[in-house]
Write a protein that holds these residues in place. Sequence first.
Motif, PDB file in Angstrom:
ATOM      1  N   GLU A 106       0.850  -1.401   0.119  1.00 30.02           N
ATOM      2  CA  GLU A 106       0.063   0.087   0.037  1.00 30.02           C
ATOM      3  C   GLU A 106       1.064   1.290   0.041  1.00 30.02           C
ATOM      4  O   GLU A 106       0.662   2.103  -0.911  1.00 30.02           O
ATOM      5  N   HIS A 141       2.422   1.502  -3.394  1.00 26.00           N
ATOM      6  CA  HIS A 141       1.605   2.091  -4.398  1.00 26.00           C
ATOM      7  C   HIS A 141       1.406   3.639  -4.092  1.00 26.00           C
ATOM      8  O   HIS A 141       1.331   4.320  -5.160  1.00 26.00           O
ATOM      9  N   ARG A 142       0.659   3.537  -3.007  1.00 27.71           N
ATOM     10  CA  ARG A 142      -0.006   5.098  -2.828  1.00 27.71           C
ATOM     11  C   ARG A 142       0.798   6.336  -2.662  1.00 27.71           C
ATOM     12  O   ARG A 142       0.512   7.522  -3.207  1.00 27.71           O
ATOM     13  N   SER A 158      -0.271  -0.761 -10.816  1.00 25.18           N
ATOM     14  CA  SER A 158      -0.858  -0.888  -9.675  1.00 25.18           C
ATOM     15  C   SER A 158      -1.230  -2.076  -9.248  1.00 25.18           C
ATOM     16  O   SER A 158      -0.848  -2.337  -7.867  1.00 25.18           O
TER      17      SER A 158
END
Length: 181
Positions: free
Chosen positions: A39, A42-43, A68
């Motif tokens: 997470e 990715h973010r 993603s």
Amino acid sequence: EPLGYELKARLDLIIQSVTRFWDQGLHNYFTNHGPSHSERVHRQKLAQLAQELPEKERLSEDEIFIVSAAARLYDIGLQSPNVEPPIVDFYYKPGDSLAFTQLQQIREKKHLLTERLILNSIRNDYRGVSLGLGTDAYTRCIAEVCRWCSEEPLDRVPLTIPVNNLLVRVRLLVALLRLAD
């Protein structure tokens, strides 16, 4: 550009499936990998790197989806139930305790174990935890991106791969994911 409804729904399914996959907890590790690590990659980092690309090099919707999904999946080889030669030099049976050197082999070869898991998950006879991927060219490209998240030279990564009549810039996606990690 944001993902369309279909690709967003597909990515959401992958995120849910990957969390269930990590919940198996097959191998104990001394690193902080798992859904929360993916997470963050990715973010925070991957999104920032993608935004900093020059306008004419920005990622297409398909490339955003692929990278993603790969960001969520590239570490799952660390929890692979399918650990065996030729990727490593031992066979793992669920429930076995692994020595530090065996865990190190899994860690060093996680990119190949991840690729194998993804490709096996789309076979008709697959019986493991679903990864929510589907059986199309997207999935094969995601496996390719994960496979190259390694120490291998970037010039060995294919420059592009055709996916749905679009040339996906695999080498760029791998480079972005490596930098984000």
